[in-house]
Design an enzyme around this catalytic site. Sequence first.
Site, mmCIF file in Angstrom:
data_model
loop_
_atom_site.group_PDB
_atom_site.id
_atom_site.type_symbol
_atom_site.label_atom_id
_atom_site.label_comp_id
_atom_site.label_asym_id
_atom_site.label_seq_id
_atom_site.Cartn_x
_atom_site.Cartn_y
_atom_site.Cartn_z
ATOM 1 N N SER A 195 0.877 -1.203 0.025
ATOM 2 C CA SER A 195 0.029 0.142 0.114
ATOM 3 C C SER A 195 0.997 1.287 0.023
ATOM 4 C CB SER A 195 -0.722 0.021 1.216
ATOM 5 O OG SER A 195 -1.891 -1.116 1.109
ATOM 6 N N CYS A 376 -7.646 -1.656 7.081
ATOM 7 C CA CYS A 376 -6.546 -2.052 6.509
ATOM 8 C C CYS A 376 -5.385 -2.659 7.489
ATOM 9 C CB CYS A 376 -5.758 -1.046 5.781
ATOM 10 S SG CYS A 376 -4.520 -1.496 4.671
ATOM 11 N N GLU A 416 -9.058 -4.005 2.969
ATOM 12 C CA GLU A 416 -7.816 -4.431 2.363
ATOM 13 C C GLU A 416 -6.925 -4.925 3.451
ATOM 14 O OE1 GLU A 416 -5.690 -2.509 -1.305
ATOM 15 O OE2 GLU A 416 -4.500 -1.855 0.481
ATOM 16 N N TYR A 418 -4.501 -8.714 4.685
ATOM 17 C CA TYR A 418 -3.442 -9.461 4.124
ATOM 18 C C TYR A 418 -3.078 -10.537 5.130
ATOM 19 C CZ TYR A 418 -0.963 -5.213 5.879
ATOM 20 O OH TYR A 418 -0.793 -4.303 6.896
#
Length: 418
Positions: A195, A376, A416, A418
Amino acid sequence: MYYQGAIESTANSESGSRVFLYEVVGLRQSEETDKTNYPIRNSGSVFIRVPYNRMNQEMRRISRLGGKIVSIQSMDALEQANGKVASNGSSGASNKGGVEATSESRKKDKKGNTMTEAKAKKKDVPVNIYRPKDPYVGKCLSNEELVGEGGIGTVRHLKFDISGGDLRYLEGQSIGIVPPGVDKNGKPEKLRLYSIASTQHGDDVDDKTVSLCVRQLEYKHPETGETVYGVCSTHLTSLEVGADVNITGPVGKEMLLPDDPEAKIVMMGTGTGIAPFRAYLWRMFKDKEKKVNTDYQFKGFAWLIFGIPTTPNILYKEELEEIQSKYPDNFRLTYAISREQKNKDGGRMYIQHRCEEYAEELWKMVKDENTYVYICGLKGMEDGIDAALAAAAAKEGVEWSNYQKQLKKAHRWNVETY
């Protein structure tokens, strides 16, 4: 073996609490199946009754069992809804949709559009200007440590020169980094996405740089116990000033900010998930940015809920607290420092506990059609956030998973992880 009745009986033993119905999928069959090296089919939907004061405990239990909560509904609201169905001559059994959203979830915007209608995506979004086979070769201008003394791990802020090419990007997008060398199969290393931590004008506000926030990945090998370091993260965190770096992209449309300068922006992130939020906050509040963004002068409200393990791990701490001090009416900063702060039950304070603590405020904001939520960081953090908001929504008879789908369609719920 997992028994639904065992959990339900535990939940129902708590008297005098409001009860909610969790719909859960993916629960593993037994602990023995975890030891196999072949896939085991997980269970379908399981419905679990949970009293309000045990919602977090059950959420953690379900997570340990490999399950995922897909909906949380108030039993009171369900019974009322089912009563209405039964009175109309139907069977009275609840369907998967459960409670219908209230008028709040169907409110219209200023142009008369319902919230379920998707708002137009931002136009002119640059995507894949540079690809892996022909990356842009930038240069490292700076590589600075962000973790303070006594903190955990290493996180670096890297700034790259992109003045020699055509790389353009927007806040909320990502770029790819292609590390040098080959993988274990002898093939060129694949790109890793990161990002972007700077605004579209760059840290120097001259349209010539792009910045990243990178943590060096480090873990123990499960069999040998040897310390393993991430290929690309190690390449970046040890990059010397002046060194070349292969850049691809940009990519991503999920995390773009709305154009409305009076919007309410809720940001929830952990660790390096702060990267896009730094870009947002610079665009909103930095003086140099305001001078060049003549068409965007932020007058709304931004709230960052930031999860980190220790105080020295608060990334961009000085920048964040400077903005908070200068714009107290427009920016709210909330930390969840897991190894230093305690939640209401005496355990570590994680981001889901802050969301539970402020659930009523967050729910009130989410109902406002001019509020946009961005999440995020580490994958899995969404579950705790969902549980907190589901409980608040259920008090008004709103089924969270259905309401959240409407938010996503309107581009007001953006994730978003991960």
